[in-house]
Design a protein around this motif. Structure first.
Motif, short mmCIF file in Angstrom:
data_model
loop_
_atom_site.label_atom_id
_atom_site.label_comp_id
_atom_site.label_asym_id
_atom_site.label_seq_id
_atom_site.Cartn_x
_atom_site.Cartn_y
_atom_site.Cartn_z
N VAL A 213 0.83 -1.20 0.00
CA VAL A 213 0.00 0.00 0.00
C VAL A 213 0.86 1.26 0.00
O VAL A 213 0.49 2.28 -0.58
CB VAL A 213 -0.97 -0.01 1.21
CG1 VAL A 213 -1.76 1.30 1.30
CG2 VAL A 213 -1.93 -1.19 1.11
N LYS A 214 2.03 1.18 0.66
CA LYS A 214 2.90 2.36 0.72
C LYS A 214 3.35 2.85 -0.65
O LYS A 214 3.77 4.00 -0.80
CB LYS A 214 4.14 2.05 1.58
CG LYS A 214 3.87 2.02 3.07
CD LYS A 214 5.15 1.69 3.83
CE LYS A 214 4.91 1.57 5.31
NZ LYS A 214 6.14 1.21 6.06
N THR A 215 3.26 1.96 -1.65
CA THR A 215 3.66 2.36 -3.00
C THR A 215 2.59 3.21 -3.67
O THR A 215 2.83 3.78 -4.74
CB THR A 215 3.94 1.12 -3.87
OG1 THR A 215 2.73 0.36 -4.01
CG2 THR A 215 5.01 0.25 -3.24
N ALA A 216 1.40 3.28 -3.07
CA ALA A 216 0.32 4.10 -3.63
C ALA A 216 0.69 5.57 -3.52
O ALA A 216 1.52 5.98 -2.71
CB ALA A 216 -0.99 3.82 -2.90
N LYS A 217 0.03 6.41 -4.33
CA LYS A 217 0.36 7.84 -4.37
C LYS A 217 -0.12 8.57 -3.12
O LYS A 217 0.52 9.52 -2.67
CB LYS A 217 -0.26 8.48 -5.60
CG LYS A 217 0.32 8.01 -6.91
CD LYS A 217 -0.34 8.74 -8.08
CE LYS A 217 0.25 8.27 -9.41
NZ LYS A 217 -0.40 8.95 -10.56
N HIS A 218 -1.23 8.18 -2.58
CA HIS A 218 -1.84 8.95 -1.50
C HIS A 218 -1.96 8.09 -0.23
O HIS A 218 -2.94 7.40 -0.01
CB HIS A 218 -3.22 9.47 -1.92
CG HIS A 218 -3.16 10.36 -3.12
ND1 HIS A 218 -2.82 11.70 -3.03
CD2 HIS A 218 -3.37 10.10 -4.44
CE1 HIS A 218 -2.85 12.23 -4.24
NE2 HIS A 218 -3.17 11.30 -5.11
N VAL A 219 -0.91 8.13 0.58
CA VAL A 219 -0.87 7.39 1.84
C VAL A 219 -0.63 8.38 2.96
O VAL A 219 0.28 9.21 2.91
CB VAL A 219 0.25 6.32 1.84
CG1 VAL A 219 0.34 5.66 3.20
CG2 VAL A 219 0.00 5.29 0.76
N LYS A 220 -1.47 8.31 3.98
CA LYS A 220 -1.30 9.14 5.17
C LYS A 220 -1.15 8.22 6.38
O LYS A 220 -1.69 7.11 6.42
CB LYS A 220 -2.51 10.05 5.37
CG LYS A 220 -2.74 11.06 4.25
CD LYS A 220 -1.65 12.11 4.22
CE LYS A 220 -1.93 13.16 3.15
NZ LYS A 220 -0.86 14.17 3.09
N PHE A 221 -0.42 8.71 7.38
CA PHE A 221 -0.19 7.92 8.59
C PHE A 221 -0.91 8.56 9.77
O PHE A 221 -0.86 9.77 9.97
CB PHE A 221 1.31 7.82 8.87
CG PHE A 221 2.06 7.08 7.79
CD1 PHE A 221 2.18 5.70 7.84
CD2 PHE A 221 2.60 7.77 6.72
CE1 PHE A 221 2.85 5.02 6.83
CE2 PHE A 221 3.28 7.10 5.71
CZ PHE A 221 3.40 5.73 5.77
N TRP A 222 -1.62 7.71 10.55
CA TRP A 222 -2.43 8.20 11.66
C TRP A 222 -2.01 7.53 12.97
O TRP A 222 -1.41 6.46 12.97
CB TRP A 222 -3.91 7.97 11.40
CG TRP A 222 -4.28 6.52 11.17
CD1 TRP A 222 -4.18 5.81 10.01
CD2 TRP A 222 -4.78 5.60 12.15
NE1 TRP A 222 -4.59 4.51 10.19
CE2 TRP A 222 -4.97 4.36 11.50
CE3 TRP A 222 -5.10 5.70 13.51
CZ2 TRP A 222 -5.46 3.23 12.15
CZ3 TRP A 222 -5.59 4.59 14.17
CH2 TRP A 222 -5.77 3.37 13.49
N GLU A 223 -2.33 8.21 14.08
CA GLU A 223 -1.96 7.69 15.41
C GLU A 223 -3.17 7.36 16.28
O GLU A 223 -3.09 6.49 17.13
CB GLU A 223 -1.07 8.71 16.13
CG GLU A 223 0.24 8.98 15.42
CD GLU A 223 1.14 9.93 16.19
OE1 GLU A 223 1.77 9.48 17.17
OE2 GLU A 223 1.20 11.11 15.83
N ASN A 224 -4.28 8.08 16.11
CA ASN A 224 -5.49 7.81 16.88
C ASN A 224 -6.70 8.17 16.02
O ASN A 224 -6.56 8.70 14.92
CB ASN A 224 -5.50 8.59 18.20
CG ASN A 224 -5.29 10.08 17.98
OD1 ASN A 224 -6.06 10.74 17.27
ND2 ASN A 224 -4.23 10.63 18.58
N LYS A 225 -7.88 7.89 16.53
CA LYS A 225 -9.08 8.06 15.71
C LYS A 225 -9.33 9.52 15.33
O LYS A 225 -9.80 9.81 14.22
CB LYS A 225 -10.31 7.48 16.42
CG LYS A 225 -10.67 8.15 17.75
CD LYS A 225 -11.88 7.48 18.38
CE LYS A 225 -12.26 8.19 19.68
NZ LYS A 225 -13.45 7.57 20.32
N ASP A 226 -9.01 10.46 16.23
CA ASP A 226 -9.21 11.88 15.91
C ASP A 226 -8.24 12.33 14.83
O ASP A 226 -8.60 13.08 13.92
CB ASP A 226 -9.03 12.73 17.17
CG ASP A 226 -10.10 12.42 18.22
OD1 ASP A 226 -11.24 12.11 17.82
OD2 ASP A 226 -9.79 12.48 19.42
#
Length: 390
Positions: free
Chosen positions: A133-146
């Motif tokens: 999935v990291k090879t996709a153009k639009h990847v964001k990283f999250w830490e909690n639900k908010d």
């Protein structure tokens, strides 16, 4: 469209993820999409092992304007082809060139153990999927639900600009009320499906059938203190004390049933221990009382029996810690996530899981016409007193 014209289109977004570990996160994402006037669609609500369900899933992905993927700490269940259903959905979406928004947990090592893969194979599959999935153009990283909800809102707004889609548009002003009504119905139905999907979480986690539980016995040491009054001595010397260690056994159901009422909201580990100690003293009083008289014979035993004034007990701390760990492993209790003051932050607080609440209700609920038992512990102690015994 003129520069200041209003875009009345509504977009359908297919939300793909594992479910039980990301329940709270999914709810936040769905709420965010609804606030943006989008139509969330999540086909994991259908039985994944059903071939017809997979046909429906593909059709809904086809009909959706965008595909949204959330990855946490689990890979999820796999198909007969040994591919996870979430990964199958992702592969299909990319195959038909659907615009993909992907959101990966930033620190997988920080995820609670109850929401992660338990096997090496599962962890390897998850890492391989993340790498893909990291090879996709639009990847964001999250830490909690908010944090996740914020990323979704910003990314979705950007996608509607950069990747224009057909969407759903009002046919005419005359059908506006009908469209709004249908949108409201869709939101209600999504909420109902989410609620229905939550119900299966009220069951024992996978793999717990191999753990000690139910009617199986658990043994642990208790330290009890007793005192008696000796009227033959001067008043200031009458009260005497004794201490003993005593091994006692109870079933896992009895242990859990004695603690569960304290956890309906939440309770500290110390309060949980006190609840179990109170139950021990109440339901094993005769054994403990006999242990206090052990070693005394004849008149001396009789005198002790008649003048025993109190008995108190404490469960070995290490033994109680093992009990809490076992109940957690069985999926019955979990760490409370409420925010605490600095003074309370050092204490451990626990609460019932959905499965723990369902199981506790089954243990404690009284059937009509039944006699009180361990499952219906009275609020007032019925333990015999020394005077009763005498």
């Amino acid at each position: 469209m003129p520069p200041h014209a209003r875009d009345d289109r509504r977009y359908q977004v297919f939300v793909s993820s594992t479910y039980s570990d990301l329940m709270a996160e999914r709810q936040e994402v769905i709420a965010t999409l609804l606030e943006l006037d989008a139509f969330p669609a999540g086909m994991e609500l259908f039985p994944a092992a059903d071939d017809d369900a997979w046909t429906i899933i593909k059709r809904v992905i086809d009909e959706s304007d965008y595909y949204l993927l959330i990855i946490g700490g689990r890979y999820g269940s796999v198909s007969e082809a040994q591919v996870g259903y979430t990964e199958m959905e992702y592969d299909y979406a990319t195959q038909i060139k659907k615009p993909v928004m992907a959101f990966l947990h930033k620190n997988p090592d920080d995820i609670a153990s109850g929401k992660t893969e338990k096997t090496d194979d599962g962890r390897e599959r998850l890492e391989t999927f993340r790498a893909k999935v990291k090879t996709a153009k639009h990847v964001k990283f999250w830490e909690n639900k908010d944090d996740l909800a914020g990323h979704v809102a910003r990314t979705f707004s950007k996608f509607t600009r950069d990747y224009p889609a057909v969407g759903w548009t009002r046919a005419s002003a005359e059908t506006a009320e009908e469209l709004e009504l249908n949108l409201a119905k869709a939101r209600l139905r999504i909420a109902e499906l989410e609620s229905e999907k939550a119900a299966p979480s009220a069951k024992a986690p996978d793999g717990t059938d191999e753990l000690a539980q139910g009617d199986e016995l658990v043994g642990f040491m208790i330290h009890f203190k007793y005192q008696w009054d000796d009227p033959a001595k001067p008043t200031y010397q009458q009260r005497s004390h004794g201490f003993r260690w005593f091994e006692i056994a109870a079933t896992w159901d009895e242990v859990f049933a004695s603690i569960a009422p304290k956890l309906l909201n939440e309770a500290s580990e110390a309060d949980m221990q006190k609840a179990l100690e109170s139950w021990m003293l109440e339901y094993h009083f005769e054994e403990i009382f006999e242990k206090a008289l052990e070693g005394f014979e004849g008149e001396q035993r009789e005198a002790r029996d008649e003048t025993m004034s109190s008995i108190d007990l404490t469960i070995d701390q290490d033994a109680f810690s093992v009990i809490v760990l076992q109940l957690n492993a069985l999926g019955l209790v979990g760490k409370s996530e409420k925010k605490r003051s600095v003074r309370e932050a050092s204490k451990s607080y626990w609460t019932l899981t959905p499965w723990g609440l369902a199981y506790a209700t089954r243990l404690r609920a009284r059937r009509r016409g039944s006699e009180p038992s361990i499952h219906t512990i009275n609020t007032e102690s019925t333990a015999p007193t020394p005077d009763d015994e005498g």
